[in-house]
Design a protein around this motif. Sequence first.
Motif, PDB file in Angstrom:
ATOM      1  N   LEU A   1       0.848  -1.195   0.000  1.00  0.00           N
ATOM      2  CA  LEU A   1       0.000   0.000   0.000  1.00  0.00           C
ATOM      3  C   LEU A   1       0.879   1.238   0.000  1.00  0.00           C
ATOM      4  CD1 LEU A   1      -2.655  -0.816   2.769  1.00  0.00           C
ATOM      5  CD2 LEU A   1      -2.933  -1.051   0.301  1.00  0.00           C
ATOM      6  N   GLY A   2       0.447   2.252  -0.726  1.00  0.00           N
ATOM      7  CA  GLY A   2       1.150   3.525  -0.706  1.00  0.00           C
ATOM      8  C   GLY A   2       0.630   4.436  -1.792  1.00  0.00           C
ATOM      9  N   TYR A   3       1.128   5.665  -1.761  1.00  0.00           N
ATOM     10  CA  TYR A   3       0.792   6.601  -2.826  1.00  0.00           C
ATOM     11  C   TYR A   3       1.608   6.228  -4.047  1.00  0.00           C
ATOM     12  CZ  TYR A   3      -1.910   9.440   0.340  1.00  0.00           C
ATOM     13  OH  TYR A   3      -2.872   9.877   1.209  1.00  0.00           O
ATOM     14  N   THR A   4       0.913   6.087  -5.151  1.00  0.00           N
ATOM     15  CA  THR A   4       1.593   5.633  -6.354  1.00  0.00           C
ATOM     16  C   THR A   4       2.150   6.793  -7.161  1.00  0.00           C
ATOM     17  OG1 THR A   4       1.381   4.294  -8.346  1.00  0.00           O
ATOM     18  CG2 THR A   4      -0.539   5.554  -7.713  1.00  0.00           C
ATOM     19  N   SER A   5       3.283   6.541  -7.768  1.00  0.00           N
ATOM     20  CA  SER A   5       3.895   7.514  -8.668  1.00  0.00           C
ATOM     21  C   SER A   5       3.606   7.157 -10.115  1.00  0.00           C
ATOM     22  CB  SER A   5       5.421   7.536  -8.463  1.00  0.00           C
ATOM     23  OG  SER A   5       5.736   7.910  -7.155  1.00  0.00           O
ATOM     24  N   SER A   6       2.961   6.032 -10.327  1.00  0.00           N
ATOM     25  CA  SER A   6       2.680   5.610 -11.704  1.00  0.00           C
ATOM     26  C   SER A   6       1.348   6.199 -12.160  1.00  0.00           C
ATOM     27  CB  SER A   6       2.658   4.085 -11.810  1.00  0.00           C
ATOM     28  OG  SER A   6       1.735   3.531 -10.915  1.00  0.00           O
ATOM     29  N   SER A   7       1.253   6.395 -13.457  1.00  0.00           N
ATOM     30  CA  SER A   7       0.011   6.914 -14.008  1.00  0.00           C
ATOM     31  C   SER A   7      -0.969   5.765 -14.231  1.00  0.00           C
ATOM     32  CB  SER A   7       0.284   7.642 -15.324  1.00  0.00           C
ATOM     33  OG  SER A   7       0.890   6.760 -16.244  1.00  0.00           O
ATOM     34  N   HIS A   8      -2.211   6.140 -14.358  1.00  0.00           N
ATOM     35  CA  HIS A   8      -3.245   5.129 -14.592  1.00  0.00           C
ATOM     36  C   HIS A   8      -3.042   4.530 -15.980  1.00  0.00           C
ATOM     37  CE1 HIS A   8      -7.023   3.043 -14.245  1.00  0.00           C
ATOM     38  NE2 HIS A   8      -7.363   3.513 -15.421  1.00  0.00           N
ATOM     39  N   ARG A   9      -3.082   3.208 -16.048  1.00  0.00           N
ATOM     40  CA  ARG A   9      -2.927   2.501 -17.318  1.00  0.00           C
ATOM     41  C   ARG A   9      -4.295   2.052 -17.821  1.00  0.00           C
ATOM     42  NH1 ARG A   9       0.531   0.322 -13.599  1.00  0.00           N
ATOM     43  NH2 ARG A   9      -0.653  -1.608 -13.427  1.00  0.00           N
ATOM     44  N   ASP A  10      -4.471   2.121 -19.122  1.00  0.00           N
ATOM     45  CA  ASP A  10      -5.694   1.567 -19.698  1.00  0.00           C
ATOM     46  C   ASP A  10      -5.676   0.059 -19.513  1.00  0.00           C
ATOM     47  OD1 ASP A  10      -6.708   4.007 -20.576  1.00  0.00           O
ATOM     48  OD2 ASP A  10      -5.730   3.856 -22.530  1.00  0.00           O
ATOM     49  N   LYS A  11      -6.802  -0.490 -19.147  1.00  0.00           N
ATOM     50  CA  LYS A  11      -6.880  -1.934 -18.932  1.00  0.00           C
ATOM     51  C   LYS A  11      -6.990  -2.654 -20.271  1.00  0.00           C
ATOM     52  CE  LYS A  11      -8.874  -1.882 -14.341  1.00  0.00           C
ATOM     53  NZ  LYS A  11      -7.979  -2.620 -13.520  1.00  0.00           N
ATOM     54  N   VAL A  12      -6.206  -3.683 -20.409  1.00  0.00           N
ATOM     55  CA  VAL A  12      -6.292  -4.554 -21.578  1.00  0.00           C
ATOM     56  C   VAL A  12      -6.941  -5.842 -21.088  1.00  0.00           C
ATOM     57  CG1 VAL A  12      -4.982  -5.783 -23.345  1.00  0.00           C
ATOM     58  CG2 VAL A  12      -4.204  -3.529 -22.555  1.00  0.00           C
ATOM     59  N   ARG A  13      -8.135  -6.070 -21.514  1.00  0.00           N
ATOM     60  CA  ARG A  13      -8.895  -7.230 -21.072  1.00  0.00           C
ATOM     61  C   ARG A  13      -9.515  -7.925 -22.277  1.00  0.00           C
ATOM     62  NH1 ARG A  13      -6.312  -6.128 -17.251  1.00  0.00           N
ATOM     63  NH2 ARG A  13      -6.986  -5.821 -15.124  1.00  0.00           N
ATOM     64  N   LYS A  14      -9.766  -9.200 -22.117  1.00  0.00           N
ATOM     65  CA  LYS A  14     -10.463  -9.953 -23.150  1.00  0.00           C
ATOM     66  C   LYS A  14     -11.860  -9.367 -23.329  1.00  0.00           C
ATOM     67  CE  LYS A  14      -8.158 -14.306 -22.010  1.00  0.00           C
ATOM     68  NZ  LYS A  14      -8.346 -15.670 -21.478  1.00  0.00           N
ATOM     69  N   PRO A  15     -12.427  -9.528 -24.508  1.00  0.00           N
ATOM     70  CA  PRO A  15     -13.816  -9.079 -24.684  1.00  0.00           C
ATOM     71  C   PRO A  15     -14.746  -9.874 -23.775  1.00  0.00           C
ATOM     72  CG  PRO A  15     -12.846  -9.778 -26.793  1.00  0.00           C
ATOM     73  CD  PRO A  15     -11.857 -10.094 -25.718  1.00  0.00           C
ATOM     74  N   ILE A  16     -15.826  -9.260 -23.386  1.00  0.00           N
ATOM     75  CA  ILE A  16     -16.762  -9.902 -22.456  1.00  0.00           C
ATOM     76  C   ILE A  16     -17.297 -11.212 -23.026  1.00  0.00           C
ATOM     77  CG2 ILE A  16     -18.881  -8.691 -23.143  1.00  0.00           C
ATOM     78  CD1 ILE A  16     -19.164  -8.475 -19.866  1.00  0.00           C
ATOM     79  N   THR A  17     -17.428 -11.290 -24.352  1.00  0.00           N
ATOM     80  CA  THR A  17     -17.930 -12.525 -24.970  1.00  0.00           C
ATOM     81  C   THR A  17     -16.956 -13.684 -24.819  1.00  0.00           C
ATOM     82  OG1 THR A  17     -17.058 -11.769 -27.097  1.00  0.00           O
ATOM     83  CG2 THR A  17     -19.405 -11.356 -26.659  1.00  0.00           C
ATOM     84  N   ASP A  18     -15.671 -13.392 -24.543  1.00  0.00           N
ATOM     85  CA  ASP A  18     -14.674 -14.443 -24.321  1.00  0.00           C
ATOM     86  C   ASP A  18     -14.673 -14.960 -22.881  1.00  0.00           C
ATOM     87  OD1 ASP A  18     -13.921 -14.087 -26.936  1.00  0.00           O
ATOM     88  OD2 ASP A  18     -11.920 -13.314 -26.483  1.00  0.00           O
ATOM     89  N   VAL A  19     -15.250 -14.207 -21.959  1.00  0.00           N
ATOM     90  CA  VAL A  19     -15.174 -14.596 -20.549  1.00  0.00           C
ATOM     91  C   VAL A  19     -16.537 -14.845 -19.906  1.00  0.00           C
ATOM     92  CG1 VAL A  19     -12.935 -13.482 -20.196  1.00  0.00           C
ATOM     93  CG2 VAL A  19     -15.026 -12.180 -19.749  1.00  0.00           C
ATOM     94  N   VAL A  20     -17.604 -14.559 -20.627  1.00  0.00           N
ATOM     95  CA  VAL A  20     -18.950 -14.734 -20.071  1.00  0.00           C
ATOM     96  C   VAL A  20     -19.806 -15.506 -21.067  1.00  0.00           C
ATOM     97  CG1 VAL A  20     -21.059 -13.562 -19.316  1.00  0.00           C
ATOM     98  CG2 VAL A  20     -18.833 -12.572 -18.749  1.00  0.00           C
ATOM     99  N   SER A  21     -20.546 -16.487 -20.561  1.00  0.00           N
ATOM    100  CA  SER A  21     -21.562 -17.158 -21.385  1.00  0.00           C
ATOM    101  C   SER A  21     -22.798 -17.333 -20.511  1.00  0.00           C
ATOM    102  CB  SER A  21     -21.058 -18.501 -21.912  1.00  0.00           C
ATOM    103  OG  SER A  21     -20.812 -19.398 -20.861  1.00  0.00           O
ATOM    104  N   TYR A  22     -23.912 -17.562 -21.163  1.00  0.00           N
ATOM    105  CA  TYR A  22     -25.180 -17.735 -20.445  1.00  0.00           C
ATOM    106  C   TYR A  22     -25.703 -19.154 -20.660  1.00  0.00           C
ATOM    107  CZ  TYR A  22     -25.333 -12.687 -19.802  1.00  0.00           C
ATOM    108  OH  TYR A  22     -25.051 -11.396 -19.437  1.00  0.00           O
ATOM    109  N   ASN A  23     -26.001 -19.809 -19.567  1.00  0.00           N
ATOM    110  CA  ASN A  23     -26.696 -21.102 -19.544  1.00  0.00           C
ATOM    111  C   ASN A  23     -25.892 -22.309 -19.993  1.00  0.00           C
ATOM    112  OD1 ASN A  23     -29.093 -19.853 -18.508  1.00  0.00           O
ATOM    113  ND2 ASN A  23     -29.481 -19.129 -20.596  1.00  0.00           N
ATOM    114  N   VAL A  24     -24.866 -22.153 -20.781  1.00  0.00           N
ATOM    115  CA  VAL A  24     -23.977 -23.239 -21.179  1.00  0.00           C
ATOM    116  C   VAL A  24     -22.559 -22.699 -21.239  1.00  0.00           C
ATOM    117  CG1 VAL A  24     -25.707 -24.544 -22.489  1.00  0.00           C
ATOM    118  CG2 VAL A  24     -24.314 -22.837 -23.659  1.00  0.00           C
ATOM    119  N   TYR A  25     -21.587 -23.610 -21.272  1.00  0.00           N
ATOM    120  CA  TYR A  25     -20.195 -23.189 -21.353  1.00  0.00           C
ATOM    121  C   TYR A  25     -19.974 -22.350 -22.591  1.00  0.00           C
ATOM    122  CZ  TYR A  25     -15.132 -23.158 -21.287  1.00  0.00           C
ATOM    123  OH  TYR A  25     -13.827 -22.749 -21.267  1.00  0.00           O
TER     124      TYR A  25
END
Length: 180
Positions: A156-180
């Motif tokens: 924990l501490g005050y950060t000196s780094s700038s905020h980075r844009d998040k690189v994440r998989k698209p939601i369709t790659d990590v979420v499904s409904y009712n089946v895998y």
Amino acid sequence: MQSFLELAEKRQSDRLYDERPVEKEKLERILEAARLSPSACNGQPWKIIVVDDPELKNQIADATSSKALGFNHFTKQAPIHLVIVEESTNFSSKIGGLIKGKHYPDTDLGILASHITLAATDEGLGSCVVGWLNEKKIRKLLKIPASRRVALLILLGYTSSSHRDKVRKPITDVVSYNVY
């Protein structure tokens, strides 16, 4: 208080800290958020050791870095290290875990770490969860019984780094409904 999605978007693993000390009031609110974390059968299988003594903190930092692999040297910069120790859980959680073949404290400690890091972000602080550590060395430094597991460290501490844009998989790659 900001919206949860704004908070989740701001939360990142910070590896650059400045020298400003963390105010006691902010640390206390973060620790209270941790205390309120839910856990399986309310087992609360954790103890948090706050390491803010500079010399001891640097010794703990040494137990998290690797000269050979060249990483985690940033850990000395953070003014506060929270050492998360897995404690015994309650009877209900143990029995449920045996029946289901799960170790519920692992999940509980993940929830605890999320509460801590999100509370830190809400307080305007940076944080980083560190899993690479010399457990035996940390146990010895902090007089943690051999029967206890040092699960992780949270900086924990005050950060000196700038905020980075998040690189994440698209939601369709990590979420499904009712089946895998």
